[in-house]
Design a protein around this motif. Structure first.
Motif, PDB file in Angstrom:
ATOM      1  N   LEU A   1       0.838  -1.195   0.000  1.00  0.00           N
ATOM      2  CA  LEU A   1       0.000   0.000   0.000  1.00  0.00           C
ATOM      3  C   LEU A   1       0.878   1.252   0.000  1.00  0.00           C
ATOM      4  N   THR A   2       0.477   2.253  -0.768  1.00  0.00           N
ATOM      5  CA  THR A   2       1.252   3.487  -0.852  1.00  0.00           C
ATOM      6  C   THR A   2       0.971   4.376   0.355  1.00  0.00           C
ATOM      7  N   PHE A   3       1.828   5.385   0.521  1.00  0.00           N
ATOM      8  CA  PHE A   3       1.649   6.314   1.637  1.00  0.00           C
ATOM      9  C   PHE A   3       0.314   7.043   1.539  1.00  0.00           C
ATOM     10  N   ARG A   4      -0.217   7.197   0.324  1.00  0.00           N
ATOM     11  CA  ARG A   4      -1.494   7.896   0.177  1.00  0.00           C
ATOM     12  C   ARG A   4      -2.650   7.039   0.691  1.00  0.00           C
ATOM     13  N   ILE A   5      -2.619   5.753   0.405  1.00  0.00           N
ATOM     14  CA  ILE A   5      -3.675   4.878   0.928  1.00  0.00           C
ATOM     15  C   ILE A   5      -3.541   4.739   2.438  1.00  0.00           C
ATOM     16  N   LEU A   6      -2.304   4.639   2.922  1.00  0.00           N
ATOM     17  CA  LEU A   6      -2.094   4.586   4.368  1.00  0.00           C
ATOM     18  C   LEU A   6      -2.585   5.874   5.030  1.00  0.00           C
ATOM     19  N   GLY A   7      -2.329   7.007   4.373  1.00  0.00           N
ATOM     20  CA  GLY A   7      -2.825   8.275   4.896  1.00  0.00           C
ATOM     21  C   GLY A   7      -4.343   8.310   4.939  1.00  0.00           C
ATOM     22  N   PHE A   8      -4.969   7.788   3.895  1.00  0.00           N
ATOM     23  CA  PHE A   8      -6.433   7.711   3.845  1.00  0.00           C
ATOM     24  C   PHE A   8      -6.969   6.878   5.009  1.00  0.00           C
TER      25      PHE A   8
ATOM     26  N   ALA B   1      -9.311   6.630  10.554  1.00  0.00           N
ATOM     27  CA  ALA B   1      -9.114   6.282  11.965  1.00  0.00           C
ATOM     28  C   ALA B   1      -9.194   7.525  12.848  1.00  0.00           C
ATOM     29  N   MET B   2      -8.671   8.646  12.351  1.00  0.00           N
ATOM     30  CA  MET B   2      -8.744   9.891  13.121  1.00  0.00           C
ATOM     31  C   MET B   2     -10.183  10.351  13.292  1.00  0.00           C
ATOM     32  N   ILE B   3     -10.976  10.227  12.235  1.00  0.00           N
ATOM     33  CA  ILE B   3     -12.384  10.633  12.324  1.00  0.00           C
ATOM     34  C   ILE B   3     -13.108   9.799  13.377  1.00  0.00           C
ATOM     35  N   VAL B   4     -12.884   8.489  13.331  1.00  0.00           N
ATOM     36  CA  VAL B   4     -13.571   7.599  14.272  1.00  0.00           C
ATOM     37  C   VAL B   4     -13.103   7.844  15.702  1.00  0.00           C
ATOM     38  N   SER B   5     -11.783   7.856  15.916  1.00  0.00           N
ATOM     39  CA  SER B   5     -11.264   7.983  17.284  1.00  0.00           C
ATOM     40  C   SER B   5     -11.612   9.339  17.894  1.00  0.00           C
ATOM     41  N   ASN B   6     -11.490  10.395  17.098  1.00  0.00           N
ATOM     42  CA  ASN B   6     -11.810  11.723  17.630  1.00  0.00           C
ATOM     43  C   ASN B   6     -13.311  11.942  17.757  1.00  0.00           C
ATOM     44  N   GLY B   7     -14.087  11.307  16.877  1.00  0.00           N
ATOM     45  CA  GLY B   7     -15.539  11.385  17.014  1.00  0.00           C
ATOM     46  C   GLY B   7     -16.002  10.773  18.325  1.00  0.00           C
TER      47      GLY B   7
ATOM     48  N   ILE C   1     -10.079  16.233   6.149  1.00  0.00           N
ATOM     49  CA  ILE C   1      -9.210  16.815   5.118  1.00  0.00           C
ATOM     50  C   ILE C   1      -8.337  15.736   4.485  1.00  0.00           C
ATOM     51  N   ILE C   2      -7.755  14.883   5.318  1.00  0.00           N
ATOM     52  CA  ILE C   2      -6.883  13.818   4.813  1.00  0.00           C
ATOM     53  C   ILE C   2      -7.665  12.838   3.940  1.00  0.00           C
TER      54      ILE C   2
ATOM     55  N   PHE D   1       0.635   5.887  14.113  1.00  0.00           N
ATOM     56  CA  PHE D   1       0.497   5.469  12.713  1.00  0.00           C
ATOM     57  C   PHE D   1       0.657   6.665  11.781  1.00  0.00           C
ATOM     58  N   MET D   2       0.023   7.792  12.113  1.00  0.00           N
ATOM     59  CA  MET D   2       0.113   8.974  11.259  1.00  0.00           C
ATOM     60  C   MET D   2       1.532   9.546  11.247  1.00  0.00           C
ATOM     61  N   ILE D   3       2.219   9.490  12.373  1.00  0.00           N
ATOM     62  CA  ILE D   3       3.613   9.944  12.411  1.00  0.00           C
ATOM     63  C   ILE D   3       4.463   9.071  11.486  1.00  0.00           C
ATOM     64  N   PHE D   4       4.235   7.772  11.548  1.00  0.00           N
ATOM     65  CA  PHE D   4       4.966   6.839  10.679  1.00  0.00           C
ATOM     66  C   PHE D   4       4.714   7.153   9.207  1.00  0.00           C
ATOM     67  N   VAL D   5       3.438   7.343   8.847  1.00  0.00           N
ATOM     68  CA  VAL D   5       3.097   7.639   7.451  1.00  0.00           C
ATOM     69  C   VAL D   5       3.725   8.968   7.028  1.00  0.00           C
ATOM     70  N   GLY D   6       3.747   9.929   7.939  1.00  0.00           N
ATOM     71  CA  GLY D   6       4.353  11.221   7.634  1.00  0.00           C
ATOM     72  C   GLY D   6       5.837  11.104   7.332  1.00  0.00           C
ATOM     73  N   VAL D   7       6.539  10.332   8.139  1.00  0.00           N
ATOM     74  CA  VAL D   7       7.980  10.130   7.914  1.00  0.00           C
ATOM     75  C   VAL D   7       8.212   9.425   6.580  1.00  0.00           C
ATOM     76  N   VAL D   8       7.388   8.412   6.296  1.00  0.00           N
ATOM     77  CA  VAL D   8       7.502   7.697   5.017  1.00  0.00           C
ATOM     78  C   VAL D   8       7.288   8.656   3.850  1.00  0.00           C
ATOM     79  N   ALA D   9       6.248   9.490   3.944  1.00  0.00           N
ATOM     80  CA  ALA D   9       5.931  10.418   2.855  1.00  0.00           C
ATOM     81  C   ALA D   9       7.064  11.405   2.616  1.00  0.00           C
ATOM     82  N   MET D  10       7.661  11.921   3.678  1.00  0.00           N
ATOM     83  CA  MET D  10       8.769  12.866   3.511  1.00  0.00           C
ATOM     84  C   MET D  10       9.959  12.192   2.830  1.00  0.00           C
TER      85      MET D  10
END
Length: 252
Positions: free
Chosen positions: A46-53, A58-64, A91-92, A149-158
């Motif tokens: 899976l690409t960083f974009r799908i992982l970001g999606f 997950a952010m929507i659910v957990s923060n909701g 947004i993501i 998870f989001m920190i990991f995806v961010g590092v991968v994307a950079m």
């Protein structure tokens, strides 16, 4: 009296209809997401974009869930943080959904007009990293997991952004002139619609003698798809290819 009862029943039916429609729409969305991701898994990592999606969902659910919990415990400041988390998650999801969402093109245009750094893979990575750190600031396991998870995806994307810049230069130099570009474009535009999807772009890059990973192709795609229609038009590719300044390919 009967008129009042009738109005109440009508309102209840309308409310039920709205809820049912929303539930059906949500179910359809998640079903489509699951099918798309399952197909992507078959094709490779899976690409960083799908992982970001996925992280955005997950952010929507957990923060909701956190909004409900914190609101009823009168923790309004922390509720506000959770609201921000939901907004960032939405947004993501709109930015990185692997399939078209209603009004996503218009919404993405609006997002990118106010946050130009999101045009770049490194910028998207920084954004993922930032929202991840916000998420882990909450003191529960779910938020730590989602934030990590989001920190990991961010590092991968950079990292992908920096690696892709070099590969893009190789593609640019491999296509020597406009006639070659048009010839190769025609060869790889399988359906003749004047644009390339991800598979066609991958074949184009390979034909140019450049090997890119799935993540690098995703970053290349992100750099070229300026109107967010999930296809690369010839005009978009040509504008990048002919650009004298090399700023766009140093960092993507």
């Amino acid at each position: 009296m009967s008129s009042s009862n009738s109005q109440g029943e009508t309102k209840a039916l309308l409310d039920t209809g709205v809820v049912s429609t929303a539930a059906a729409g949500g179910a359809n969305f998640f079903n489509q997401a699951a099918q798309t991701i399952q197909q992507a898994q078959k094709e490779g990592p899976l690409t960083f974009r799908i992982l970001g999606f996925l992280g955005g969902l997950a952010m929507i659910v957990s923060n909701g869930l956190a909004i409900l919990e914190r609101f009823f415990s009168f923790s309004f400041a922390r509720s506000l943080m959770a609201v921000y988390g939901v907004i960032f998650g939405v947004i993501i999801v709109f930015m990185d959904a692997p399939f078209p969402i209603i009004c996503s093109q218009k919404i993405q245009t609006g997002i990118h007009s106010y946050a130009k750094f999101l045009d770049y893979t490194w910028g998207r990575g920084l954004f993922f990293f930032f929202v991840g750190t916000l998420q882990v600031s909450n003191v529960n396991m779910l938020d730590w997991a989602v934030g990590g998870f989001m920190i990991f995806v961010g590092v991968v994307a950079m990292g992908v952004g920096m690696a892709t810049a070099n590969q893009m230069r190789l593609v640019r130099f491999a296509v020597k002139d406009e006639s070659t570009l048009k010839q190769k474009w025609k060869e790889h535009d399988a359906n003749g619609d004047g644009s390339l999807d991800v598979k066609e772009l991958t074949a184009f890059v390979n034909d140019a003698g450049v090997t890119m990973t799935r993540n690098e192709i995703a970053a290349f795609y992100l750099a070229l798809d300026k109107n967010f229609d999930q296809r690369i038009a010839y005009e978009e590719f040509y504008a990048w290819w002919t650009r004298e300044s090399d700023h766009s390919s140093r960092v993507v």
